[in-house]
Each structure stands twice: as C-alpha cells, then as structure tokens.
Design a protein around this motif. Structure first.
Motif, PDB file in Angstrom:
ATOM      1  N   GLN A  29       0.836  -1.206   0.000  1.00 13.43           N
ATOM      2  CA  GLN A  29       0.000   0.000   0.000  1.00 13.43           C
ATOM      3  C   GLN A  29       0.867   1.251   0.000  1.00 13.43           C
ATOM      4  O   GLN A  29       0.608   2.192  -0.753  1.00 13.43           O
ATOM      5  CB  GLN A  29      -0.935   0.006   1.214  1.00 13.43           C
ATOM      6  N   ASN A  30       1.897   1.258   0.815  1.00 10.95           N
ATOM      7  CA  ASN A  30       2.804   2.397   0.879  1.00 10.95           C
ATOM      8  C   ASN A  30       3.447   2.674  -0.478  1.00 10.95           C
ATOM      9  O   ASN A  30       3.490   3.824  -0.936  1.00 10.95           O
ATOM     10  CB  ASN A  30       3.865   2.155   1.952  1.00 10.95           C
ATOM     11  N   GLU A  33       0.814   4.010  -2.991  1.00  7.23           N
ATOM     12  CA  GLU A  33       0.447   5.390  -2.685  1.00  7.23           C
ATOM     13  C   GLU A  33       1.560   6.370  -3.076  1.00  7.23           C
ATOM     14  O   GLU A  33       1.280   7.432  -3.637  1.00  7.23           O
ATOM     15  CB  GLU A  33       0.077   5.529  -1.209  1.00  7.23           C
ATOM     16  N   GLU A  37       1.226   9.176  -6.025  1.00 12.50           N
ATOM     17  CA  GLU A  37       1.443  10.582  -5.677  1.00 12.50           C
ATOM     18  C   GLU A  37       2.448  11.206  -6.649  1.00 12.50           C
ATOM     19  O   GLU A  37       2.284  12.327  -7.102  1.00 12.50           O
ATOM     20  CB  GLU A  37       1.964  10.698  -4.245  1.00 12.50           C
ATOM     21  N   TYR A  46      -3.898   1.936  -9.615  1.00 13.91           N
ATOM     22  CA  TYR A  46      -5.162   2.230  -8.936  1.00 13.91           C
ATOM     23  C   TYR A  46      -5.941   0.942  -8.672  1.00 13.91           C
ATOM     24  O   TYR A  46      -6.479   0.742  -7.582  1.00 13.91           O
ATOM     25  CB  TYR A  46      -6.024   3.192  -9.761  1.00 13.91           C
ATOM     26  N   LEU A  49      -4.158  -1.140  -5.884  1.00 13.17           N
ATOM     27  CA  LEU A  49      -4.296  -0.485  -4.579  1.00 13.17           C
ATOM     28  C   LEU A  49      -5.722  -0.614  -4.071  1.00 13.17           C
ATOM     29  O   LEU A  49      -5.945  -0.944  -2.899  1.00 13.17           O
ATOM     30  CB  LEU A  49      -3.895   0.989  -4.673  1.00 13.17           C
ATOM     31  N   GLU A  61     -12.425   3.657   1.101  1.00 14.90           N
ATOM     32  CA  GLU A  61     -11.144   4.080   0.527  1.00 14.90           C
ATOM     33  C   GLU A  61     -10.946   3.447  -0.851  1.00 14.90           C
ATOM     34  O   GLU A  61     -10.464   4.097  -1.778  1.00 14.90           O
ATOM     35  CB  GLU A  61      -9.991   3.708   1.442  1.00 14.90           C
ATOM     36  N   VAL A  65     -10.407   5.218  -4.566  1.00 12.09           N
ATOM     37  CA  VAL A  65      -9.264   4.908  -5.436  1.00 12.09           C
ATOM     38  C   VAL A  65      -9.756   4.467  -6.810  1.00 12.09           C
ATOM     39  O   VAL A  65      -9.217   4.894  -7.830  1.00 12.09           O
ATOM     40  CB  VAL A  65      -8.338   3.851  -4.790  1.00 12.09           C
TER      41      VAL A  65
END
Length: 94
Positions: A29-30, A33, A37, A46, A49, A61, A65
């Motif tokens: 996930q990190n 993201e 970004e 997308y 995630l 969430e 997304v």
C-alpha cells in the motif's frame, strides 16, 4: 535496479505486487500510494491499490481509489483500464 532508479514507476509497481504475494499489504500500500502521488497517470496501480484496500475491509477508501483511477484512465484515453476499474467499482458499489 531500484537502487539505480528509485522512482521508476514500473519497478515500484512490480515490487508492490511482490509485497502482496508475500502478504505484506502495508508495504505494498505504501509503495502504491507513493507511486501514484509521484505519477498519478500510472493507472494500473489504482486497480491493485483499490483491491488491496477492499481485501482489508476499507471499502470506502477502495471506492475513492477506483473513482480516481477511472478519472485518470478516462483522461489518458485508456479505455481498457477504465473498463477494468469500472467493473471492480460496480462490483463493490452495487
């Protein structure tokens, strides 16, 4: 390869998928993201995630997304990605 080019979107996406296979959703996930970004037009991330969020009980969430991914796919003219994101979004919202 990532040490030589730590912001390479393809490599980060691939590494995030490997983290998922290893059961490390937090690391995946990190990475997703951070990647999105840095490069919001990397539409394939997308879907993955959102699926990860969905799997972890974070439906709202995930919906957000999917929606952002659909917007970006449409903006890029990527109908295939748009269709996949929309199908996943519909399964979750209907």
């Amino acid at each position: 390869m990532l040490k030589a080019n730590p912001t390479d979107s393809f490599l980060n996406h691939a590494l995030a998928l490997e983290y998922i296979k290893l059961g490390d959703d937090a690391a995946a996930q990190n990475l997703f993201e951070q990647l999105l970004e840095r490069e919001p037009g990397y539409v394939g991330s997308y879907y993955h995630l959102a699926k990860l969020l969905e799997r972890n009980g974070k439906e709202q969430e995930a919906i957000a997304v999917y929606e952002k991914g659909m917007h970006m796919a449409k903006e890029k003219g990527d109908q295939h990605a748009f269709g996949e994101l929309r199908s996943a979004w519909e399964e979750l919202t209907f």
